[in-house]
Design an enzyme around this catalytic site. Structure first.
Site, PDB file in Angstrom:
ATOM      1  N   CYS A  57     -20.642 -30.788 -11.700  1.00  0.00           N
ATOM      2  CA  CYS A  57     -20.535 -32.036 -10.921  1.00  0.00           C
ATOM      3  C   CYS A  57     -21.597 -32.168  -9.826  1.00  0.00           C
ATOM      4  O   CYS A  57     -21.616 -33.175  -9.117  1.00  0.00           O
ATOM      5  CB  CYS A  57     -19.129 -32.151 -10.313  1.00  0.00           C
ATOM      6  SG  CYS A  57     -18.860 -31.034  -8.931  1.00  0.00           S
ATOM      7  N   HIS A 104      -7.722 -12.058  -3.102  1.00  0.00           N
ATOM      8  CA  HIS A 104      -8.639 -12.672  -2.127  1.00  0.00           C
ATOM      9  C   HIS A 104      -9.956 -13.119  -2.748  1.00  0.00           C
ATOM     10  O   HIS A 104     -10.950 -13.260  -2.036  1.00  0.00           O
ATOM     11  CB  HIS A 104      -8.903 -11.686  -0.974  1.00  0.00           C
ATOM     12  CG  HIS A 104      -7.670 -11.368  -0.182  1.00  0.00           C
ATOM     13  ND1 HIS A 104      -7.582 -10.302   0.683  1.00  0.00           N
ATOM     14  CD2 HIS A 104      -6.469 -11.985  -0.135  1.00  0.00           C
ATOM     15  CE1 HIS A 104      -6.376 -10.275   1.221  1.00  0.00           C
ATOM     16  NE2 HIS A 104      -5.674 -11.280   0.734  1.00  0.00           N
ATOM     17  N   GLN A 124      -6.426  -6.530  -2.980  1.00  0.00           N
ATOM     18  CA  GLN A 124      -7.014  -7.448  -1.990  1.00  0.00           C
ATOM     19  C   GLN A 124      -8.531  -7.398  -2.090  1.00  0.00           C
ATOM     20  O   GLN A 124      -9.219  -8.199  -1.458  1.00  0.00           O
ATOM     21  CB  GLN A 124      -6.582  -7.023  -0.577  1.00  0.00           C
ATOM     22  CG  GLN A 124      -5.091  -7.128  -0.350  1.00  0.00           C
ATOM     23  CD  GLN A 124      -4.681  -6.412   0.921  1.00  0.00           C
ATOM     24  OE1 GLN A 124      -4.703  -6.972   1.994  1.00  0.00           O
ATOM     25  NE2 GLN A 124      -4.312  -5.149   0.809  1.00  0.00           N
ATOM     26  N   ASN A 125      -9.043  -6.467  -2.869  1.00  0.00           N
ATOM     27  CA  ASN A 125     -10.489  -6.271  -2.917  1.00  0.00           C
ATOM     28  C   ASN A 125     -11.178  -7.332  -3.767  1.00  0.00           C
ATOM     29  O   ASN A 125     -10.659  -7.753  -4.803  1.00  0.00           O
ATOM     30  CB  ASN A 125     -10.821  -4.883  -3.470  1.00  0.00           C
ATOM     31  CG  ASN A 125     -10.300  -3.790  -2.561  1.00  0.00           C
ATOM     32  OD1 ASN A 125      -9.912  -4.077  -1.422  1.00  0.00           O
ATOM     33  ND2 ASN A 125     -10.281  -2.565  -3.033  1.00  0.00           N
ATOM     34  N   CYS A 160     -17.057 -24.115  -7.252  1.00  0.00           N
ATOM     35  CA  CYS A 160     -17.467 -25.450  -6.795  1.00  0.00           C
ATOM     36  C   CYS A 160     -16.646 -25.835  -5.568  1.00  0.00           C
ATOM     37  O   CYS A 160     -15.435 -25.619  -5.530  1.00  0.00           O
ATOM     38  CB  CYS A 160     -17.258 -26.467  -7.923  1.00  0.00           C
ATOM     39  SG  CYS A 160     -17.732 -28.125  -7.430  1.00  0.00           S
ATOM     40  N   GLY A 216      -4.778   2.315   0.301  1.00  0.00           N
ATOM     41  CA  GLY A 216      -5.985   1.901   1.017  1.00  0.00           C
ATOM     42  C   GLY A 216      -5.956   0.535   1.660  1.00  0.00           C
ATOM     43  O   GLY A 216      -6.951  -0.185   1.624  1.00  0.00           O
TER      44      GLY A 216
HETATM   45  N1  APR Z   1      -8.557   6.566   0.635  1.00  0.00           N
HETATM   46  C1  APR Z   1      -7.407   5.932   0.991  1.00  0.00           C
HETATM   47  N2  APR Z   1      -7.338   5.072   2.027  1.00  0.00           N
HETATM   48  C2  APR Z   1      -8.456   4.871   2.733  1.00  0.00           C
HETATM   49  C3  APR Z   1      -9.686   5.509   2.439  1.00  0.00           C
HETATM   50  C4  APR Z   1      -9.707   6.397   1.331  1.00  0.00           C
HETATM   51  N3  APR Z   1     -10.814   7.052   0.946  1.00  0.00           N
HETATM   52  N4  APR Z   1     -10.606   5.091   3.345  1.00  0.00           N
HETATM   53  C5  APR Z   1      -9.984   4.235   4.163  1.00  0.00           C
HETATM   54  N5  APR Z   1      -8.683   4.099   3.812  1.00  0.00           N
HETATM   55  C6  APR Z   1      -7.652   3.233   4.402  1.00  0.00           C
HETATM   56  C7  APR Z   1      -7.668   3.170   5.902  1.00  0.00           C
HETATM   57  O1  APR Z   1      -6.848   4.219   6.432  1.00  0.00           O
HETATM   58  C8  APR Z   1      -7.101   1.777   6.177  1.00  0.00           C
HETATM   59  O2  APR Z   1      -5.696   1.835   6.313  1.00  0.00           O
HETATM   60  O3  APR Z   1      -7.903   1.926   3.952  1.00  0.00           O
HETATM   61  C9  APR Z   1      -7.429   0.973   4.898  1.00  0.00           C
HETATM   62  C10 APR Z   1      -8.482  -0.093   5.063  1.00  0.00           C
HETATM   63  O4  APR Z   1      -7.967  -1.151   5.836  1.00  0.00           O
HETATM   64  P1  APR Z   1      -8.799  -2.494   6.069  1.00  0.00           P
HETATM   65  O5  APR Z   1     -10.213  -2.177   6.387  1.00  0.00           O
HETATM   66  O6  APR Z   1      -8.043  -3.333   7.036  1.00  0.00           O
HETATM   67  O7  APR Z   1      -8.815  -3.198   4.602  1.00  0.00           O
HETATM   68  P2  APR Z   1      -7.705  -4.063   3.908  1.00  0.00           P
HETATM   69  O8  APR Z   1      -6.340  -3.680   4.353  1.00  0.00           O
HETATM   70  O9  APR Z   1      -7.995  -4.038   2.456  1.00  0.00           O
HETATM   71  O10 APR Z   1      -8.024  -5.516   4.459  1.00  0.00           O
HETATM   72  C11 APR Z   1      -7.245  -6.593   3.990  1.00  0.00           C
HETATM   73  O11 APR Z   1      -8.481  -8.177   5.230  1.00  0.00           O
HETATM   74  O12 APR Z   1     -10.546  -8.736   6.034  1.00  0.00           O
HETATM   75  C12 APR Z   1      -9.607  -9.027   5.094  1.00  0.00           C
HETATM   76  O13 APR Z   1      -9.843 -10.138   3.064  1.00  0.00           O
HETATM   77  C13 APR Z   1     -10.121  -8.900   3.698  1.00  0.00           C
HETATM   78  O14 APR Z   1      -9.003  -8.075   1.723  1.00  0.00           O
HETATM   79  C14 APR Z   1      -9.296  -7.814   3.089  1.00  0.00           C
HETATM   80  C15 APR Z   1      -8.042  -7.859   3.945  1.00  0.00           C
END
Ligand code: APR
Length: 237
Positions: free
Chosen positions: A143, A108, A88-89, A116, A178
């Site tokens: 364009c 994402h 998702q990153n 564009c 994560g």
């Molecule tokens: N190692 C493992 N997990 C971790 C670490 C780490 N060092 N640090 C944080 N986490 C975990 C947290 O426990 C949490 O569950 O990563 C997760 C981060 O969650 P979010 O901040 O909600 O991120 P994510 O799930 O990727 O968000 C999804 O939401 O805002 C949108 O488009 C954006 O791609 C993103 C999507």
């Protein structure tokens, strides 16, 4: 299709110094998600939205992949067809670890690129870490339409989810690293697979542990050894 799917979120890049979204101190605490990441953000709040992503793009320039990105790169090299790496990153830390564009599915969008805004054109340009306006005055060289961050905003179509859905259908071994599970509902995927591992720093209210065979609450760089070993064991069995 791969037997193993590794789905990552912001947590895998946290140890590289990139902010997560929903953790305390995360980006959505500092910024209003509905202002800078909604389907109408570019129409209603164009300047602040562009500026927000310009900052995010500049921030990743000096960020380096951590051990978890590097181990996943090695796994993908070794078991090319058997592993799908889906994230998702929007950062480029898997690519900085040496993975090719074909090896990583970004659900994402991808921060170093801009697109564009004319849907008939939809050209994508790699601008690295620069501000959007510094590339051809923020206009599409093809364009002339305004460019936008190549990020999927809430409420917009996310074409790469087709790849996720296709991979999940054949997935036997599902790894989540994560992600809080607020955007992708990981439980139903885990329940469908033969074996599944969840790695987050802590429990998330959007993920039920019961559907996972192994749960590791630890930093991704610590958990990745166990995860890699389990994947080796599964694919070599
Ligand atoms: N190692 C493992 N997990 C971790 C670490 C780490 N060092 N640090 C944080 N986490 C975990 C947290 O426990 C949490 O569950 O990563 C997760 C981060 O969650 P979010 O901040 O909600 O991120 P994510 O799930 O990727 O968000 C999804 O939401 O805002 C949108 O488009 C954006 O791609 C993103 C999507």
């Amino acid at each position: 299709m791969a037997k193993v799917v590794i789905l990552s979120g912001a947590g895998i890049s946290a140890e590289s110094g990139i902010s997560t979204f929903r953790d305390s101190g995360g980006l959505w605490e500092e910024y209003d998600i509905s202002v800078v990441c909604n389907y109408d953000s570019l129409d209603k709040n164009e300047d602040i939205t562009i500026e927000f992503y310009d900052k995010r793009r500049a921030e990743i320039e000096d960020k380096e992949p951590n051990y978890a990105h590097r181990v996943i790169k090695e796994l993908k090299d070794k078991y090319k067809a058997d592993i799908a790496v889906i994230t998702q990153n929007v950062d480029n830390l898997f690519e900085k670890a040496g993975m090719s564009a074909e090896d990583v599915i970004h659900l994402h969008g991808f921060m170093p690129t801009v697109a564009c805004r004319n849907e008939q054109c939809s050209e994508v340009y790699d601008i690295g870490y620069k501000a959007l306006s510094s590339f051809n005055d923020g206009k599409c060289p093809e364009c002339g339409t305004k460019l936008r961050p190549n990020i999927v905003f809430f409420g917009e179509a996310a074409p790469m989810y087709e790849r996720l859905n296709a991979e999940i259908k054949k997935c036997e071994f599902f790894v989540v690293i994560g992600t809080s599970g607020n955007v992708i509902e990981v439980n139903s995927i885990a329940a469908f697979c033969d074996y599944s591992i969840l790695n987050n720093l802590e429990q998330s209210s959007a993920i039920a542990e019961r559907d996972f065979d192994k749960v590791i609450y630890d930093k991704a760089s610590n958990a990745i050894e166990t995860i890699a070993q389990d994947i080796h064991n599964f694919l070599e069995a």
